[in-house]
Design a protein around this motif. Structure first.
Motif, PDB file in Angstrom:
ATOM      1  N   UNK A  70       9.707  -0.023  20.660  1.00 52.70           N
ATOM      2  CA  UNK A  70       9.849   0.392  22.057  1.00 52.70           C
ATOM      3  C   UNK A  70      10.090  -0.793  22.989  1.00 52.70           C
ATOM      4  N   UNK A  71       9.415  -1.913  22.708  1.00 50.60           N
ATOM      5  CA  UNK A  71       9.537  -3.078  23.600  1.00 50.60           C
ATOM      6  C   UNK A  71      10.957  -3.625  23.658  1.00 50.60           C
ATOM      7  N   UNK A  72      11.758  -3.367  22.623  1.00 55.95           N
ATOM      8  CA  UNK A  72      13.128  -3.870  22.597  1.00 55.95           C
ATOM      9  C   UNK A  72      13.984  -3.264  23.698  1.00 55.95           C
ATOM     10  N   UNK A  73      13.639  -2.036  24.106  1.00 60.20           N
ATOM     11  CA  UNK A  73      14.445  -1.328  25.084  1.00 60.20           C
ATOM     12  C   UNK A  73      14.233  -1.821  26.512  1.00 60.20           C
ATOM     13  N   UNK A  74      13.281  -2.674  26.725  1.00 63.08           N
ATOM     14  CA  UNK A  74      13.031  -3.160  28.087  1.00 63.08           C
ATOM     15  C   UNK A  74      14.158  -4.059  28.584  1.00 63.08           C
ATOM     16  N   UNK A  75      14.935  -4.607  27.663  1.00 57.59           N
ATOM     17  CA  UNK A  75      16.083  -5.424  28.050  1.00 57.59           C
ATOM     18  C   UNK A  75      17.297  -4.519  28.251  1.00 57.59           C
ATOM     19  N   UNK A  76      18.008  -4.710  29.347  1.00 54.55           N
ATOM     20  CA  UNK A  76      19.167  -3.861  29.617  1.00 54.55           C
ATOM     21  C   UNK A  76      20.280  -4.132  28.617  1.00 54.55           C
ATOM     22  N   UNK A  77      20.916  -3.045  28.189  1.00 51.81           N
ATOM     23  CA  UNK A  77      22.015  -3.170  27.239  1.00 51.81           C
ATOM     24  C   UNK A  77      21.594  -3.061  25.790  1.00 51.81           C
ATOM     25  N   UNK A  78      20.292  -2.850  25.548  1.00 60.41           N
ATOM     26  CA  UNK A  78      19.774  -2.727  24.179  1.00 60.41           C
ATOM     27  C   UNK A  78      19.598  -1.254  23.842  1.00 60.41           C
ATOM     28  N   UNK A  79      20.010  -0.867  22.641  1.00 63.56           N
ATOM     29  CA  UNK A  79      19.866   0.514  22.177  1.00 63.56           C
ATOM     30  C   UNK A  79      19.242   0.538  20.786  1.00 63.56           C
ATOM     31  N   UNK A 100      23.031  -6.421  16.611  1.00 66.16           N
ATOM     32  CA  UNK A 100      24.481  -6.438  16.414  1.00 66.16           C
ATOM     33  C   UNK A 100      25.145  -5.795  17.630  1.00 66.16           C
ATOM     34  N   UNK A 101      26.338  -6.267  17.954  1.00 69.47           N
ATOM     35  CA  UNK A 101      27.033  -5.799  19.148  1.00 69.47           C
ATOM     36  C   UNK A 101      27.897  -4.588  18.831  1.00 69.47           C
ATOM     37  N   UNK A 102      27.984  -3.669  19.799  1.00 68.85           N
ATOM     38  CA  UNK A 102      28.852  -2.497  19.704  1.00 68.85           C
ATOM     39  C   UNK A 102      29.340  -2.175  21.108  1.00 68.85           C
ATOM     40  N   UNK A 103      30.239  -1.196  21.208  1.00 68.08           N
ATOM     41  CA  UNK A 103      30.751  -0.785  22.503  1.00 68.08           C
ATOM     42  C   UNK A 103      30.467   0.695  22.724  1.00 68.08           C
ATOM     43  N   UNK A 104      29.910   1.006  23.876  1.00 66.23           N
ATOM     44  CA  UNK A 104      29.745   2.393  24.307  1.00 66.23           C
ATOM     45  C   UNK A 104      30.519   2.534  25.601  1.00 66.23           C
ATOM     46  N   UNK A 105      31.521   3.421  25.577  1.00 69.13           N
ATOM     47  CA  UNK A 105      32.435   3.469  26.701  1.00 69.13           C
ATOM     48  C   UNK A 105      33.203   2.166  26.744  1.00 69.13           C
ATOM     49  N   UNK A 106      33.203   1.504  27.877  1.00 69.54           N
ATOM     50  CA  UNK A 106      33.878   0.210  27.992  1.00 69.54           C
ATOM     51  C   UNK A 106      32.871  -0.924  28.091  1.00 69.54           C
ATOM     52  N   UNK A 107      31.608  -0.652  27.742  1.00 69.06           N
ATOM     53  CA  UNK A 107      30.561  -1.658  27.934  1.00 69.06           C
ATOM     54  C   UNK A 107      29.938  -2.077  26.607  1.00 69.06           C
ATOM     55  N   UNK A 108      29.584  -3.334  26.550  1.00 69.03           N
ATOM     56  CA  UNK A 108      28.969  -3.857  25.334  1.00 69.03           C
ATOM     57  C   UNK A 108      27.475  -3.570  25.326  1.00 69.03           C
ATOM     58  N   UNK A 109      26.976  -3.216  24.145  1.00 73.18           N
ATOM     59  CA  UNK A 109      25.537  -3.000  23.960  1.00 73.18           C
ATOM     60  C   UNK A 109      25.093  -3.743  22.711  1.00 73.18           C
ATOM     61  N   UNK A 110      23.780  -3.870  22.587  1.00 71.80           N
ATOM     62  CA  UNK A 110      23.202  -4.519  21.410  1.00 71.80           C
ATOM     63  C   UNK A 110      22.339  -3.507  20.664  1.00 71.80           C
ATOM     64  N   UNK A 111      22.674  -3.289  19.409  1.00 75.20           N
ATOM     65  CA  UNK A 111      21.865  -2.405  18.560  1.00 75.20           C
ATOM     66  C   UNK A 111      20.775  -3.272  17.942  1.00 75.20           C
ATOM     67  N   UNK A 113      19.120   5.819  21.356  1.00 77.62           N
ATOM     68  CA  UNK A 113      18.071   5.911  22.361  1.00 77.62           C
ATOM     69  C   UNK A 113      18.010   4.594  23.113  1.00 77.62           C
ATOM     70  N   UNK A 114      17.907   4.697  24.421  1.00 75.88           N
ATOM     71  CA  UNK A 114      17.853   3.504  25.240  1.00 75.88           C
ATOM     72  C   UNK A 114      16.967   3.749  26.451  1.00 75.88           C
ATOM     73  N   UNK A 119      20.866   3.494  30.322  1.00 74.28           N
ATOM     74  CA  UNK A 119      21.624   4.743  30.401  1.00 74.28           C
ATOM     75  C   UNK A 119      22.487   4.748  31.656  1.00 74.28           C
ATOM     76  N   UNK A 120      21.903   4.390  32.788  1.00 77.59           N
ATOM     77  CA  UNK A 120      22.658   4.376  34.035  1.00 77.59           C
ATOM     78  C   UNK A 120      23.719   3.282  34.048  1.00 77.59           C
ATOM     79  N   UNK A 121      23.487   2.219  33.293  1.00 76.92           N
ATOM     80  CA  UNK A 121      24.481   1.155  33.138  1.00 76.92           C
ATOM     81  C   UNK A 121      25.677   1.650  32.314  1.00 76.92           C
TER      82      UNK A 121
END
Length: 388
Positions: free
Chosen positions: A135-144, A168-179, A197-198, A203-205
């Motif tokens: 759960x603590x991993x999700x406190x950083x924005x862009x982490x899923x 690892x990096x991925x793209x959701x929409x046009x934005x980069x996220x970190x799995x 889950x994020x 989510x709003x980002x």
């Protein structure tokens, strides 16, 4: 003569023409397999589409009444959820953001996209094993967190790449996220291939067009001993018409009702069960009709010796029961194998259950008895007078 004494006659008549018996068994097995598969797809449809619903930690659910299914998301103002705290029966509230976006990992674009679930990491609204460890991993924005039960063939080598323990990096929409990790969650469904889950901030980002003040699912937890349906009605009277209040079970049934009545796929699978039953009735009727036709002179002799019509009916229905059991067994075995193949190919929940196995056995027996009932008219043609 007791019923056990008549069973050998039914068996001997069936086994006299072994090729005909084999064809009958194959035909009944085919009908049973068809029913097994259609029922499994129907149950899989309901189970997969309500997998998220069943994992919600809530007594009451608030949604936008225009949302007939989560596959067609509609939001409502979050302030209406907080209004429920004015009721003394309410203990706490929570929420879920639900949306869908395109997903890309490396050179692989994930099928229908992916479901994004925005939550408060410190107050998870879902029942997820060992979620507190990540759960603590999700406190950083862009982490899923990625749902390991998703249809993985649509998302590349995510599982293998995460084994290194690094994000690892991925793209959701046009934005980069970190799995950054995996969770055991709802898995694939007929409408979607997977879930992530994020946090609500991420989510709003990822979906900036959605208002942060609107949520998809409002969750209300009640104090012990409170009547859920009664308080749901009470809360409904104090909220505007664009918010619907229901119990968690009603929310599950609400989703099932949509797929059973409004979505074509539910009708298709239900029709498939009927078609399988009808195919079996026709096949067994042809076999039993042939058996009766071949033995009409023999039945006429027995009638002349005093055997009643009821005796021949017993033999006929014993044949139907034997055919039902002999056809059902290979149908069950093949269906179990097909379930595993479909589960591996689609990541859908396809399991053989005792209630379904019992239901198909019952349907197979009814199917064969129905054919026997239709064939009864041919038995009346066994007239002793035709012997002279």
């Amino acid at each position: 003569m007791n019923s056990f004494g008549r069973i050998p006659l039914a068996w001997l008549q069936l086994t006299r023409y072994k090729l005909r018996l084999l064809v009958a068994i194959v035909g009944i097995a085919f009908a049973a397999i068809l029913i097994f598969m259609q029922l499994a797809f129907l149950d899989s449809l309901y189970d997969s589409q309500t997998a998220l619903h069943t994992r919600l930690v809530a007594d009451l659910i608030l949604i936008n009444p225009e949302m007939k299914t989560l596959a067609n998301t509609r939001d409502f103002p979050r302030q209406y959820l907080y209004r429920t705290l004015n009721f003394s029966e309410v203990d706490s509230v929570n929420y879920v953001y639900h949306g869908q976006q395109s997903f890309k990992y490396g050179n692989v674009s994930g099928g229908k996209g992916i479901i994004i679930l925005g939550i408060n990491p410190d107050n998870c609204p879902f029942k997820i094993a060992k979620f507190d460890r990540v759960a603590h991993l999700l406190r950083a924005r862009g982490v899923i967190l990625f749902d390991r039960n998703s249809d993985l063939k649509e998302y590349g080598n995510i599982l293998n790449d995460l084994d290194s323990g690094k994000s690892i990096a991925a793209e959701i929409g046009a934005r980069q996220v970190w799995i950054s990790g995996l969770v055991d969650f709802a898995g694939a469904s007929f409408a979607d291939d997977g879930n992530v889950i994020t946090s609500s901030a991420t989510f709003n980002y990822l979906l900036p067009e959605r208002s942060a003040n609107n949520i998809t699912i409002g969750l209300v937890n009640l104090k012990p001993g409170v009547d859920r349906k009664a308080i749901a009605k009470k809360i409904s009277t104090q909220l505007p018409a664009n918010v619907r209040v229901m119990t968690r079970q009603e929310f599950i049934d609400y989703e099932k009702h949509y797929w059973a009545t409004s979505a074509p796929i539910g009708f298709v699978f239900s029709t498939g069960v009927f078609v399988g039953f009808l195919v079996g009735v026709i096949i067994v009727y042809q076999i039993l009709y042939g058996e009766v036709s071949d033995h009409l002179p023999d039945y006429a002799v027995l009638k002349a010796r005093g055997y009643k019509h009821r005796y021949f009916l017993n033999v006929l229905f014993q044949e139907a029961l034997i055919l039902a059991v002999l056809g059902y067994i290979p149908g069950l075995i093949v269906s179990i194998g097909l379930y595993e193949i479909v589960k591996e190919a689609t990541a859908l929940p396809m399991y053989m259950t005792f209630p379904r196995a019992s239901l198909v056995l019952l349907l197979t027996i009814i199917m064969c008895f129905t054919s026997g009932s239709i064939t009864m008219n041919k038995l009346r043609d066994a007239n002793p007078a035709d012997l002279f």
